[in-house]
Design a protein around this motif. Sequence first.
Motif, PDB file in Angstrom:
ATOM      1  N   ALA A 123       0.826  -1.208   0.000  1.00  0.00           N
ATOM      2  CA  ALA A 123       0.000   0.000   0.000  1.00  0.00           C
ATOM      3  C   ALA A 123       0.862   1.261   0.000  1.00  0.00           C
ATOM      4  CB  ALA A 123      -0.923  -0.002   1.221  1.00  0.00           C
ATOM      5  N   ARG A 124       1.917   1.244   0.787  1.00  0.00           N
ATOM      6  CA  ARG A 124       2.759   2.441   0.946  1.00  0.00           C
ATOM      7  C   ARG A 124       3.436   2.823  -0.368  1.00  0.00           C
ATOM      8  NH1 ARG A 124       4.016   4.724   5.527  1.00  0.00           N
ATOM      9  NH2 ARG A 124       3.282   2.869   6.654  1.00  0.00           N
ATOM     10  N   ASP A 125       3.852   1.817  -1.144  1.00  0.00           N
ATOM     11  CA  ASP A 125       4.536   2.104  -2.407  1.00  0.00           C
ATOM     12  C   ASP A 125       3.639   2.906  -3.358  1.00  0.00           C
ATOM     13  OD1 ASP A 125       6.841   0.883  -1.628  1.00  0.00           O
ATOM     14  OD2 ASP A 125       6.603  -0.907  -2.883  1.00  0.00           O
ATOM     15  N   ILE A 126       2.362   2.613  -3.357  1.00  0.00           N
ATOM     16  CA  ILE A 126       1.443   3.342  -4.239  1.00  0.00           C
ATOM     17  C   ILE A 126       1.359   4.803  -3.843  1.00  0.00           C
ATOM     18  CG2 ILE A 126      -1.013   3.587  -4.822  1.00  0.00           C
ATOM     19  CD1 ILE A 126      -1.110   0.502  -4.849  1.00  0.00           C
ATOM     20  N   ILE A 127       1.273   5.048  -2.551  1.00  0.00           N
ATOM     21  CA  ILE A 127       1.195   6.433  -2.067  1.00  0.00           C
ATOM     22  C   ILE A 127       2.517   7.155  -2.310  1.00  0.00           C
ATOM     23  CG2 ILE A 127       0.973   7.839   0.032  1.00  0.00           C
ATOM     24  CD1 ILE A 127      -1.097   5.783   1.019  1.00  0.00           C
ATOM     25  N   THR A 128       3.630   6.463  -2.096  1.00  0.00           N
ATOM     26  CA  THR A 128       4.953   7.072  -2.309  1.00  0.00           C
ATOM     27  C   THR A 128       5.177   7.415  -3.783  1.00  0.00           C
ATOM     28  OG1 THR A 128       5.871   5.892  -0.401  1.00  0.00           O
ATOM     29  CG2 THR A 128       7.432   6.722  -2.039  1.00  0.00           C
ATOM     30  N   LYS A 129       4.842   6.478  -4.659  1.00  0.00           N
ATOM     31  CA  LYS A 129       5.039   6.709  -6.091  1.00  0.00           C
ATOM     32  C   LYS A 129       4.169   7.847  -6.604  1.00  0.00           C
ATOM     33  CE  LYS A 129       6.556   2.001  -7.104  1.00  0.00           C
ATOM     34  NZ  LYS A 129       6.187   0.684  -7.687  1.00  0.00           N
ATOM     35  N   ALA A 130       3.055   8.098  -5.944  1.00  0.00           N
ATOM     36  CA  ALA A 130       2.179   9.201  -6.334  1.00  0.00           C
ATOM     37  C   ALA A 130       2.684  10.539  -5.795  1.00  0.00           C
ATOM     38  CB  ALA A 130       0.756   8.939  -5.841  1.00  0.00           C
TER      39      ALA A 130
END
Length: 362
Positions: free
Chosen positions: A273-280
């Motif tokens: 989940a965190r990777d999606i928020i970070t990449k955004a």
Amino acid sequence: MAKRLKKLQKFLEDEKLDALLIKSKTMKKYMDTLTGSGCQVLILKDAAYLIVDGRYITEAKQREHDLTIILHAPHKTGRNYLGTVEELLKQHGCTSLGVEASQMLIKEYRQVEELGVTIRLLGDEIAKIRIQKDDEEIAIMQETVDITDEIYARVLKELYIGMSEYEISALLQYFAIKAGAQQMSFETIVGTGERSAMPHGRPTGRKIKAHEPILMDFGIQYKNYQSDMTRVAFFGKPQPEIEKIYHIVLKAQLAGIAAMKTGALASDVDKAARDIITKAGYGDYFDHGLGHGLGIGDGDEYPILNEKGDVILDEHMMMSCEPGIYLPNVGGIRIEDDVVIIDGIGRPMNKTTKDMIILKEE
């Protein structure tokens, strides 16, 4: 009537302990026995006792049929319940005793050390006894979550522009108690407008305005089990940046649930989940773990889903999935479901929509 004795006795065997002293309300609720301060449970490999003082003896005789009830009378013996514990340990030839570290004050622990047996302080080991739910627990939790969904739906119908956060919180509690809840799971979080950017913001007198986030994070305790859900609603279409982060959080939340599988490492679920928020581009604005265990515990359930989570997920584990993005002075979005692993797959228990909830302006 006490439950799960065999599971606790298996714990003794696994931990190579002769006895286990239970003092916490959480574990006494888990066993479905009396929870009062004058009630202690002593589990042995071949026996189990409920030690009570005179305030609880009548209720104990009415309710408890699986534990042997023992009345201790400190006004006669001059000793607290530990005098009875000492007698039972000697009677059964016990040489080691596990105690809940979180329940022992220094003074009491020194008294325990005088019992003449080896003492082991137990921390996470106790919480992990409850980590995998049985079928009865899952059924109760589903009932609890269903009621939580219904409460949220009822509160949505009562909202209007100009309503205060205090009023929203009061409505959540009113409908919860009306639906049969024992109490709220935790202090309800309500944040509107820019205050929705406070992950644990408590309600204030701030009033709802059009086009801004209305974040509610709440849960109920029902039949001793505790739910936890978060949704964000709006009166009218939100501002573009809030709408943007809503969709990012939803994508992250769905990815987190998809990663909740038998054999997954807790930290990897958080990462999904965190990777999606970070990449955004919003990684700095998601500053808490993805989730935590759910069940009967008062905030101490496993597994913990964060960047250091070391639990390997397994069948019938139950946890929240609650990613968020919080923009200071703008607003925040968090979407949270309760999830249980069934047949190796994480299954959301909540049925409330995760599509953006747009309420009509009156």
